[in-house]
Design an enzyme around this catalytic site. Structure first.
Site, short mmCIF file in Angstrom:
data_model
loop_
_atom_site.label_atom_id
_atom_site.label_comp_id
_atom_site.label_asym_id
_atom_site.label_seq_id
_atom_site.Cartn_x
_atom_site.Cartn_y
_atom_site.Cartn_z
N GLU A 118 7.61 -12.69 3.57
CA GLU A 118 7.56 -11.24 3.78
C GLU A 118 6.21 -10.73 3.26
O GLU A 118 5.57 -11.40 2.44
CB GLU A 118 8.72 -10.55 3.05
CG GLU A 118 8.73 -10.82 1.57
CD GLU A 118 10.07 -10.52 0.91
OE1 GLU A 118 10.33 -9.33 0.68
OE2 GLU A 118 10.83 -11.46 0.60
N LYS A 120 3.31 -9.08 1.20
CA LYS A 120 3.14 -8.69 -0.20
C LYS A 120 2.54 -7.29 -0.16
O LYS A 120 1.35 -7.11 0.16
CB LYS A 120 2.21 -9.68 -0.92
CG LYS A 120 2.11 -9.39 -2.41
CD LYS A 120 1.41 -10.53 -3.13
CE LYS A 120 1.45 -10.36 -4.63
NZ LYS A 120 0.84 -9.13 -5.12
N ASP A 122 1.01 -3.77 -1.11
CA ASP A 122 0.05 -3.40 -2.14
C ASP A 122 0.32 -1.96 -2.57
O ASP A 122 -0.27 -1.01 -2.05
CB ASP A 122 -1.37 -3.55 -1.58
CG ASP A 122 -2.38 -3.72 -2.69
OD1 ASP A 122 -1.97 -3.77 -3.87
OD2 ASP A 122 -3.58 -3.81 -2.37
N TYR A 230 12.42 -5.32 -2.25
CA TYR A 230 12.12 -6.73 -1.99
C TYR A 230 12.90 -7.71 -2.87
O TYR A 230 12.76 -8.91 -2.72
CB TYR A 230 10.62 -7.03 -2.08
CG TYR A 230 9.95 -6.72 -3.42
CD1 TYR A 230 10.35 -7.34 -4.59
CD2 TYR A 230 8.88 -5.83 -3.47
CE1 TYR A 230 9.73 -7.06 -5.80
CE2 TYR A 230 8.25 -5.55 -4.68
CZ TYR A 230 8.68 -6.16 -5.83
OH TYR A 230 8.08 -5.90 -7.03
N LYS A 323 -2.48 -15.25 -0.77
CA LYS A 323 -3.34 -14.06 -0.82
C LYS A 323 -4.32 -14.02 0.35
O LYS A 323 -4.97 -15.03 0.66
CB LYS A 323 -4.13 -14.05 -2.14
CG LYS A 323 -3.28 -13.82 -3.37
CD LYS A 323 -2.55 -12.51 -3.32
CE LYS A 323 -2.88 -11.45 -4.29
NZ LYS A 323 -3.48 -11.60 -5.51
N CYS A 417 -31.33 20.24 9.76
CA CYS A 417 -30.65 19.21 10.55
C CYS A 417 -31.61 18.07 10.86
O CYS A 417 -32.72 18.31 11.36
CB CYS A 417 -30.13 19.83 11.84
SG CYS A 417 -29.48 18.62 12.98
N CYS A 420 -32.25 18.32 14.91
CA CYS A 420 -32.91 19.44 15.59
C CYS A 420 -33.71 20.34 14.64
O CYS A 420 -34.40 21.24 15.10
CB CYS A 420 -31.89 20.28 16.36
SG CYS A 420 -30.85 21.29 15.29
N CYS A 435 -24.89 21.87 10.68
CA CYS A 435 -26.14 22.25 11.34
C CYS A 435 -25.85 23.53 12.09
O CYS A 435 -24.84 23.65 12.78
CB CYS A 435 -26.54 21.15 12.31
SG CYS A 435 -27.66 21.72 13.60
N CYS A 441 -28.89 21.80 19.32
CA CYS A 441 -29.04 20.52 18.63
C CYS A 441 -28.58 19.37 19.53
O CYS A 441 -27.45 19.36 20.02
CB CYS A 441 -28.19 20.56 17.35
SG CYS A 441 -28.11 18.99 16.50
S1 IVH Z 1 9.00 -10.62 -5.23
C1 IVH Z 1 9.72 -12.71 -9.54
N1 IVH Z 1 8.23 -9.58 -3.00
O1 IVH Z 1 3.82 -8.56 -6.19
C2 IVH Z 1 8.77 -11.88 -8.78
N2 IVH Z 1 6.96 -9.07 -4.93
O2 IVH Z 1 2.97 -10.71 -8.38
C3 IVH Z 1 9.43 -11.23 -7.65
N3 IVH Z 1 5.09 -7.53 -4.52
O3 IVH Z 1 3.99 -6.74 -8.88
C4 IVH Z 1 8.49 -10.44 -6.86
N4 IVH Z 1 5.47 -7.27 -2.36
O4 IVH Z 1 5.45 -5.71 -7.13
C5 IVH Z 1 7.98 -9.69 -4.31
N5 IVH Z 1 7.72 -8.69 -0.93
C6 IVH Z 1 7.46 -8.79 -2.23
C7 IVH Z 1 6.40 -8.11 -2.84
C8 IVH Z 1 6.17 -8.29 -4.20
C9 IVH Z 1 4.70 -6.92 -3.39
C10 IVH Z 1 4.43 -7.37 -5.83
C11 IVH Z 1 5.35 -7.08 -6.96
C12 IVH Z 1 4.70 -7.69 -8.17
C13 IVH Z 1 3.74 -8.65 -7.59
C14 IVH Z 1 4.10 -10.04 -8.00
#
Ligand code: IVH
Length: 682
Positions: A118, A120, A122, A230, A323, A417, A420, A435, A441
């Site tokens: 899934e 990750k 941010d 999650y 990552k 500008c 012009c 401008c 212009c």
């Molecule tokens: S599972 C035991 N699933 O990533 C850890 N974490 O380094 C369980 N994060 O700060 C985390 N998306 O907030 C999990 N789909 C996802 C995630 C997720 C983002 C973040 C989480 C944590 C960091 C883990």
């Protein structure tokens, strides 16, 4: 205390259930069912019932999302189970090695292990605790052991259920997830902040975290935040064990049933090869997701295996984070150029030492405006952090002042500008400098021509950006009207323009002359007059002459036109050069459909109508346009002054209000019948 009336109690319960369901459909499933009006009508009714019967108020009521600020800041909350971090994987080899480590411990083959993948997300990690299905506490991750209690702020997020939905509600549930801000919401928030001179956030993660840490939940409530679940950290269900939810994927499904949003991208895959492919595929989609992700979280799906694998130090052995390349990179700002937009807005653009940001070479980034340059404290020669995410224009987000070279140069905002030479003006209270050259212009002219010929305006086929640049450079086209005097011979003499394309363009221009009043108004490029406003102006005033002569008050009476837009329209039509351009366009043969122009006496003159609910035989906009053509004013809300309300399917609060005020209510069939009578009598 007297017992509440059972009928009242039933209505309150029903309203809450309907509102919770509507919220879930809208904020979790992205499938709205109730119209906004219907939602509001129910919410207002519930608020009214609760105000009249305060004993019925309960903290999980949809009316109770925005509460008071905590008196002494946020309390510390110890996490019952620590919020861990994840190990990282940076390559396909790292993913294979992770799968092998897992397989060795489970004494099986890596190819047999089932994983979930899934995004990750941010954003900011939070944890929510539900007791008997009711949200009791919400906290930030903090240092993983202790976070900050931000329950009142989390309650304002409509994707955080205040009460779990559906069946088999656990006695205790702790759900973890990420609070994110989508790119659109983030940009709008920063745009507003720039205009107001308040805090601009560097990225959606900071914006999400900062919004969650507002002491006043009313502020958090205005921020476009979403909670995506999650992980189930704790669950306690009577008579239920792992056999009901033996896997992470099943738990995520169950969370959806209880009213949470969890990733639509979650997939169950067997063996590391499938995981590697998932990471590649999601990586290719990364720019189109509309929100920031920094990788893929790979988890062993079976909860039994997760327990067997356990943890090392601060990370689980059963999960890892693959990552993606960072969306922020550091480079040098070599120079700043000032670009001129269609309305004359001057945008400082940073010319950068080219740098690869998340797989794309970036050599330019926006600096937005003069205030942003001051805020960033940026100079030419500085070491800067660039951010590129999704479709958002790359931005300079930070300056490393410690690395500033001795010969760094200040960025001087021009007074004239760069294209012009006209004066640059800055209106008090506005962040944007412009401008003052207008169509004099060349830069504004080019942009104005592009807009004029664009699909939603006069829709001139074959008039591309390069050709416009040449036409302006050669001074053949000074105003849009000049386009219609171009000849095949002239066009043919241009590089890369053969006879066929020249003839085609002249024909396309000829065709474009026959337009509608709405498109014509839009094509003029009046500030803040988009397609919808242009259509409103056209149907309200009926003719260009009436619109041109309209005073501010008359303009403000148009649907969706506020004082700022009214002022732009008013000023536009009073500028001699705009009047000349319009006259020249008409002279060149630009016309619009006669039918649109309201003629003669108008049977609904002086009447105010309101439309609500869905009509079957036409859109509301169509109904509105027909009423306006008959001389009626069409308003957005019902008041004592309303002549009649057209109530379509699923009419909400407007219908109630009309009934309360004794305003005539007309159903669709009657409305259509009357429309055709009036239209024939005209
Ligand atoms: S599972 C035991 N699933 O990533 C850890 N974490 O380094 C369980 N994060 O700060 C985390 N998306 O907030 C999990 N789909 C996802 C995630 C997720 C983002 C973040 C989480 C944590 C960091 C883990």
């Amino acid at each position: 205390m007297s017992q509440p009336d059972p009928q009242l109690l039933e209505e309150v319960t029903q309203l809450r259930a309907e509102l919770d369901e509507a919220n879930y459909r809208y904020y979790v499933l992205d499938e709205p069912t109730l119209t906004d009006a219907d939602y509001d009508r129910r919410l207002q009714r519930l608020k009214q019932l609760e105000a009249e019967n305060p004993s019925l108020i309960s903290p999980d009521s949809p009316t109770q999302r925005v509460g008071a600020a905590p008196a002494d800041g946020f309390p510390s909350v110890a996490h019952a189970i620590p919020m861990l971090s994840l190990d990282n994987a940076f390559s396909a080899e790292d993913i294979v090695a992770f799968a092998q480590r897992v397989a060795e411990r489970l004494e099986c083959e890596a190819d047999e292990v089932e994983f979930t993948c899934e995004p990750k997300l941010d954003g900011a990690a939070v944890s929510l605790v539900y007791e008997q299905g009711v949200l009791v506490s919400g906290a930030t991750r903090g240092d993983g052991r202790t976070g900050e209690g931000i329950t009142s702020n989390l309650r304002t997020l409509r994707s955080v259920p205040l009460k779990l939905m559906g069946k088999h509600i656990p006695e205790l549930l702790e759900v973890r997830g990420e609070v994110i801000m989508r790119h659109k919401g983030f940009e709008a928030l920063n745009e507003r902040a720039r205009e107001e001179g308040s805090k601009v956030f560097a990225n959606p993660r900071n914006a999400a975290a900062g919004s969650l840490r507002q002491l006043n939940p009313q502020i958090t409530a205005t921020r476009p935040l979403e909670f995506h679940a999650y992980q189930v950290a704790r669950i306690d269900m009577a008579n239920l064990d792992d056999s009901v939810m033996p896997t992470h994927s099943r738990q995520m499904q169950r969370l959806k049933d209880w009213g949470f949003r969890s990733s639509a991208e979650l997939k169950v895959l067997t063996g590391p090869q499938a995981v590697v492919e998932y990471c590649e595929q999601l990586g290719a989609k990364r720019d189109q997701l509309g929100y920031d992700i920094d990788g893929v979280v790979i988890k062993v799906n079976a909860l039994r295996y997760q327990r067997e694998l356990g943890f090392v130090a601060r990370a689980p052995r059963w999960a890892t984070a693959f990552k993606y390349p960072a969306q922020e990179e550091v480079t040098t700002l070599n120079d700043v150029e000032f670009q001129v937009g269609r309305t004359g807005a001057i945008t400082p653009v940073a010319r950068l030492e080219p740098v690869s940001v998340a797989g794309v070479i970036v050599s330019n980034a926006t600096l937005h405006n003069a205030d942003e340059i001051t805020r960033l404290d940026v100079m030419i020669g500085d070491t800067v952090t660039i951010r590129r995410a999704g479709d958002v224009i790359p931005q300079v987000v930070r300056v490393d002042v410690d690395k500033r070279p001795a010969d760094a140069q200040p960025i001087v905002f021009p007074e004239h500008c760069p294209v012009c030479g006209s004066d640059i003006e800055r209106v008090d209270g506005e962040a944007v400098a412009r401008c003052s050259g207008g169509l004099y212009c060349a830069a504004q002219r080019k942009e104005a021509l592009k807009h004029f010929a664009s699909r939603k305006a006069l829709d001139v086929d074959g008039l591309g950006v390069k050709l416009i640049d040449q036409l302006v450079q050669l001074d053949w086209v000074k105003t849009p009207a000049d386009l219609f005097h171009l000849t095949v011979e002239q066009l043919q003499s241009l590089p890369r323009m053969g006879e066929k394309s020249s003839v085609n363009l002249v024909n396309a221009l000829d065709k474009a002359k026959h337009t509608t009043l709405a498109r014509f108004i839009y094509a003029l490029g009046i500030r803040e007059v988009g397609e919808a406003t242009a259509a409103n102006l056209a149907s309200h005033f009926g003719t260009l002459q009436v619109l041109q002569a309209a005073e501010l008050a008359a303009l403000e009476a148009v649907n969706d036109v506020g004082p700022i837009v009214a002022a732009h329209v008013h000023t536009f039509f009073r500028q001699p050069h705009n009047q000349e351009t319009i006259a020249a366009l008409i002279e060149a043969g630009v016309t619009w459909k006669e039918a649109e122009v309201a003629q003669g006496p108008t049977p609904l003159e002086g009447q105010t109508w309101v439309l609500t609910g869905a009509l079957e035989s036409m859109t509301r906009d169509e109904g509105k346009a027909r009423l306006q053509a008959l001389g009626a004013k069409v308003a957005g809300s019902v008041s004592k002054k309303t002549t009649a309300l057209v109530a379509g399917e699923a009419s909400g609060s407007k219908l109630t209000k009309a009934e309360q005020l004794g305003v005539e209510v007309v159903d669709e069939a009657t409305f259509i019948e009357r429309l055709s009578q009036w239209e024939q009598s005209e």
